[in-house]
Design an enzyme around this catalytic site. Structure first.
Site, PDB file in Angstrom:
ATOM      1  N   ASP A  72       0.801  -1.220   0.000  1.00  0.00           N
ATOM      2  CA  ASP A  72       0.000   0.000   0.000  1.00  0.00           C
ATOM      3  C   ASP A  72       0.836   1.274   0.000  1.00  0.00           C
ATOM      4  OD1 ASP A  72       0.827  -0.455   2.606  1.00  0.00           O
ATOM      5  OD2 ASP A  72      -1.193  -0.536   3.443  1.00  0.00           O
ATOM      6  N   ASP A 482       3.491   0.816  13.333  1.00  0.00           N
ATOM      7  CA  ASP A 482       2.715  -0.420  13.355  1.00  0.00           C
ATOM      8  C   ASP A 482       3.354  -1.584  14.099  1.00  0.00           C
ATOM      9  OD1 ASP A 482       0.642   0.740  11.857  1.00  0.00           O
ATOM     10  OD2 ASP A 482       1.658   0.260   9.994  1.00  0.00           O
TER      11      ASP A 482
END
Length: 893
Positions: A72, A482
């Site tokens: 992404d 993350d």
């Protein structure tokens, strides 16, 4: 967990990428009088293996072993079968086009396997200043040509796991289709991707948005046209395929078809409504179009879903869902057909976060299904698979969940699922953290276990927020989005675990004490719990601090030069200071909330801050700050600054924006005054490394524009001259978050990227760094004396079919300090160590010896040292019974 990726990435962009980088080039800037030198560098990744969402995997249908993956925000990759690794394909994307590292779709040309296409662009709202593009390559992604589009694409937008939106006509490979977002409809190229025009006859540009009320334009964007699928049984060689299916983000009108090569289009009659079609996969041999439906666009959300089969000859729709609608709490997305046995179809419950994702398999075209795991007696479950994550042991997350959860998980956000069209036994699927795969998939049908392993080596997809390279201990410690961050003792090996205790969703800042590198601090984001943590062993182990009132995010943190105190500027609260390890914080005065903080690397009571064009200095350990009289600094907050190790008050500051002050500044008086370097147009980061041979001042590194050229630069003469160390093939989009040299290896530089992990470079200059693949042999530590009493705790912490992970704690139970240690034991069952951290191992047959590293050899009386390892095993795994420290037998606890 990957569900935070959207938040961390967007916040990073809003705070950094968009506020100050990558900015537009400054208008009317004077031509710098700089002659640029260049150096040849070798670039590699500090291995993490994965770390991000992989929404798409594409196999070529005519050439065996040719496969691609899209990410992404981290570019595209090509599979290399000989090494079982992925090769990055978009490292050439430059600073101004940083959004083109987001890949919304890939297409591999089966008629000409050398051709590959990528639809690129990261955001459809104003976070990404550039329009999208379709990149085309005739050499499998080794080089690209670009076709600009008149609209934006969203590789990191909601719905990015649907697809593929880009497709090549299998009969006339000059024809391609692209599904656009934001109401821009369906687009077509008839010249192999060189030019594009809208298919004006297509009737529906979509209408679904995740959250129409979102004023940022992110969740409120129309997700548009979501996939294109050709029916290769229609048309012929050299003539455009007649039948084409298109998915649309419209819950009432999700699937359209053309039977005249795209001239006219009709909504397919009888189709299900109330759902979005995430995927449409055609089995032309049996005449079935399979569709995976979800009630939302994903990749995080999705509460209900169905699987349908459409008979292309009769127009019959059949609900082939493996479970009743009432029993779903997830949507379906991952969808694939076994091209060797087209009656075999598989699908994923992509949004089943708890207790795990689910994978379904049918060998009768969806008539009946089996699933990857099922409950025996709740909460106990039975898996058809085993998982071996020894190559990426951090995928366990250091977790110890209660049933029915397991670690490692089968996955989450599993929107990419593909069976190799040439090998029914090989399957790959993408998750929010890695690519998993198996090479004995058909065991599933025999009710025997198949093995799932990470198939992700070479694909590095972390977003990097901060980097440090201490003068001793681990050469690299990272702060990541993350997955928190890692301590790399070996750049060529995957670390065993990310930072835990606590495990931040994203680490925003980290620092170490310059004169005591064992003392490390990190700050980060966490849904609930502390936002700061400390380490006294160079980041190997951590313990949580205590938050002052009001803290909502990590912010920035600084450690005193001797580790005696810390200054923290968290989100949600003002700047605070503490002595010791953060059990009690006091508010600092004289400095505004949200300031960036750093420490002097010599004076333990001197700290620095920056906010909105003002530089601040504290000389009392962070209790009070005073604004410097320095002027001309950047007005905004897109600034990074650092103090030079070894020299008090030597500060370098980089940052700014194209509509104001922008560049690199230097102070030698603790920020009282700054001098702007006239030969640097723009700079966004600054870091220091080992001085060049014969030089007395440390090497400077920066991500900057110098002489009108954007790149990574090095100076060995305090910024008087600069050498570009990267090249046009190695740009990695945006590199404005962090940079640091290595204080032990001249020329080595570590660069933070936004989605391509930590890249590091070594110079070819004389006196440059050693090849990291062939590290210098460390000096062997002195053996500890035989008189030192000792105790050992040996604990297996994780175990799988043919491997395990263990922790060893060695305690000095004597009265004298050890200056170096060497622990030996023998395995009884053929165990063999594959990776070890916090120690230096050797193994000969069953005999193992682990020696101290260069930073943990001193063990005071009553203190302990710990290390861990992963190893292979056979059916049994007997723990060692005897441990020896030199000639001393240790007690076993």
């Amino acid at each position: 967990m990957r569900r935070t990726r959207i938040l961390t990435t967007v916040l990073a962009l809003a705070a950094g990428l968009l506020a100050g980088g990558p900015p537009a080039l400054a208008a009317g800037a004077p031509e710098p009088a700089t002659t640029l030198a260049a150096d040849t560098y070798t670039w590699k990744n500090a291995r993490i293996d994965g770390g991000g969402f992989v929404p798409g995997i594409v196999f070529n249908r005519s050439e065996k072993d040719l496969a691609y993956a899209r990410t992404d925000i981290g570019g595209a990759y090509r599979w290399q079968e000989s090494t079982k690794t992925w090769t990055p394909l978009l490292d050439s994307v430059g600073w101004d086009d940083w959004g083109h590292t987001g890949v919304v779709s890939l297409a591999s040309d089966s008629a000409d396997p050398d051709r590959v296409y990528a639809a690129v662009g990261t955001y459809t709202n104003d976070w990404d200043p550039t329009n999208g593009a379709v990149l085309r390559s005739t050499d499998r992604g080794a080089s690209w040509q670009k076709a600009e589009l008149p609209f934006k694409l969203g590789g990191n937008m909601p719905g990015r796991g649907m697809g593929e939106r880009l497709a090549v006509d299998p009969h006339d490979n000059d024809v391609l289709y692209l599904g656009a977002p934001s109401g821009h409809g369906l687009w077509r190229s008839t010249d192999a991707g060189a030019t594009w025009s809208e298919v004006t006859a297509f009737p529906n540009p979509g209408n679904y948005a995740q959250d129409p009320s979102d004023t940022s334009g992110y969740a409120s964007d129309n997700q548009g046209i979501t996939w294109v699928t050709f029916d290769e049984s229609t048309g012929g060689a050299g003539a455009a395929t007649e039948t084409i299916y298109v998915g649309v983000a419209d819950k009432e009108n999700a699937v359209y078809r053309s039977t005249d090569a795209g001239a006219t289009w009709q909504r397919i009659a009888g189709q299900p409504t109330g759902y979005l079609a995430h995927k449409g996969v055609l089995d032309a041999e049996n005449g079935y179009l399979y569709l995976a439906y979800s009630d939302t666009g994903g990749p995080y959300d999705g509460g209900k879903g169905r699987l349908y089969r459409y008979a292309t000859a009769t127009g019959t729709w059949t609900d082939i869902s493996p479970v009743a609608e009432a029993d779903t709490y997830y949507g379906f997305s991952g969808l694939t057909v076994d091209r060797q046995n087209p009656g075999t179809v598989m699908a994923t419950a992509y949004s089943s976060w708890w207790p795990d994702t689910q994978i379904f398999r049918s060998t009768d075209s969806g008539g009946t299904w089996t699933q990857a795991w099922s409950y025996t007696s709740y909460p106990d479950r039975e898996n058809r698979y085993t998982m071996d994550v020894s190559s990426s042991p951090w995928l366990t997350w250091g977790a110890n969940p209660s049933p029915p959860e397991q670690t490692p998980k089968l996955g989450w956000m599993t929107e990419a699922l593909e069976i190799d069209p040439f090998d029914s036994d090989r399957m790959m699927y993408g998750t929010g953290a890695t690519i998993y795969g198996t090479e004995n998939l058909t065991n599933w049908d025999d009710d025997t276990s198949f093995t799932i392993t990470p198939m992700v080596r070479g694909l590095e997809e972390t977003a990097v927020n901060d980097l440090v390279s201490p003068p001793s201990g681990a050469p690299l410690i990272s702060a990541l989005g993350d997955i928190g961050g890692f301590r790399h003792t070996d750049l060529t090996e995957v670390p065993s675990m990310m930072f835990t205790q606590p495990n931040f969703t994203s680490t925003t800042s980290l620092d170490f004490a310059e004169s005591d590198p064992n003392t490390v601090v990190r700050a980060g984001n966490l849904d609930s719990g502390p936002h700061i943590a400390f380490s006294t062993d160079n980041g190997a182990n951590w313990f949580a601090g205590t938050d002052p009132s009001g803290v909502s995010g990590g912010g920035t943190v600084a450690a005193a030069a001797d580790g005696s105190r810390f200054v923290w500027s968290p989100q949600g609260a003002g700047v605070h200071h503490t002595t010791g390890f953060g059990t009690s914080w006091s508010a600092s005065s004289g400095i505004p909330a949200g300031a960036i903080v750093e420490s002097d690397r010599v004076d333990p009571k001197t700290f620095y801050g920056f906010k909105s064009g003002k530089f601040y200095v504290s000389t009392d350990g962070g209790a009070t700050f005073t604004a410097s009289a320095a002027t001309g600094l950047p007005a905004g907050d897109s600034v990074r600054f650092k103090a030079l190790p070894g020299t008090k008050g030597d500060v370098w500051l980089a940052g700014g924006s194209s509509d104001g002050a922008y560049g690199l500044w230097h102070s030698t008086d603790s920020g009282a005054t700054f001098t702007k370097l006239s030969n640097v147009d723009e700079a966004d980061t600054v870091g220091f490394g080992k001085a060049a041979p014969g030089a007395s001042y440390q090497t400077l590194f920066t991500s900057a524009e110098i002489g009108g050229v954007r790149g990574i630069f090095r100076s060995t003469d305090q910024g008087a001259t600069w050498t570009r160390v990267n090249d046009d093939a190695h740009q990695w989009g945006w590199t404005g978050a962090a940079i640091t040299g290595d204080p032990r290896v001249y020329g080595r530089v570590y660069v933070a990227t936004n989605g391509r992990g930590v890249v590091y470079g070594d110079t070819s200059d004389t006196g440059g760094g050693t090849d990291p693949e062939e590290p210098e042999e460390p000096e062997e530590p002195e053996e500890p004396g035989p008189s030192g009493a000792c105790a050992v705790t040996y604990k297996v912490t994780n175990q799988w079919t043919d491997g395990f992970q263990a922790d060893v704690q060695l305690t000095n139970t004597g009265s004298a300090t050890w200056n170096g240690w060497s622990l030996s034991w023998s395995f009884a069952d053929g165990q063999k160590i594959s990776q070890l951290w916090n120690g230096s191992p050797t193994q000969s047959g069953p005999a193992v010896t682990v020696r101290n590293t260069d930073w943990n050899g001193t063990v005071a009386a009553g203190s302990s040292v710990a290390f861990g390892f992963t190893a292979t095993r056979s059916a049994t795994n007997t723990a060692p019974a005897v441990f020896e420290l030199g000639e001393q037998t240790c007690a076993v606890r």
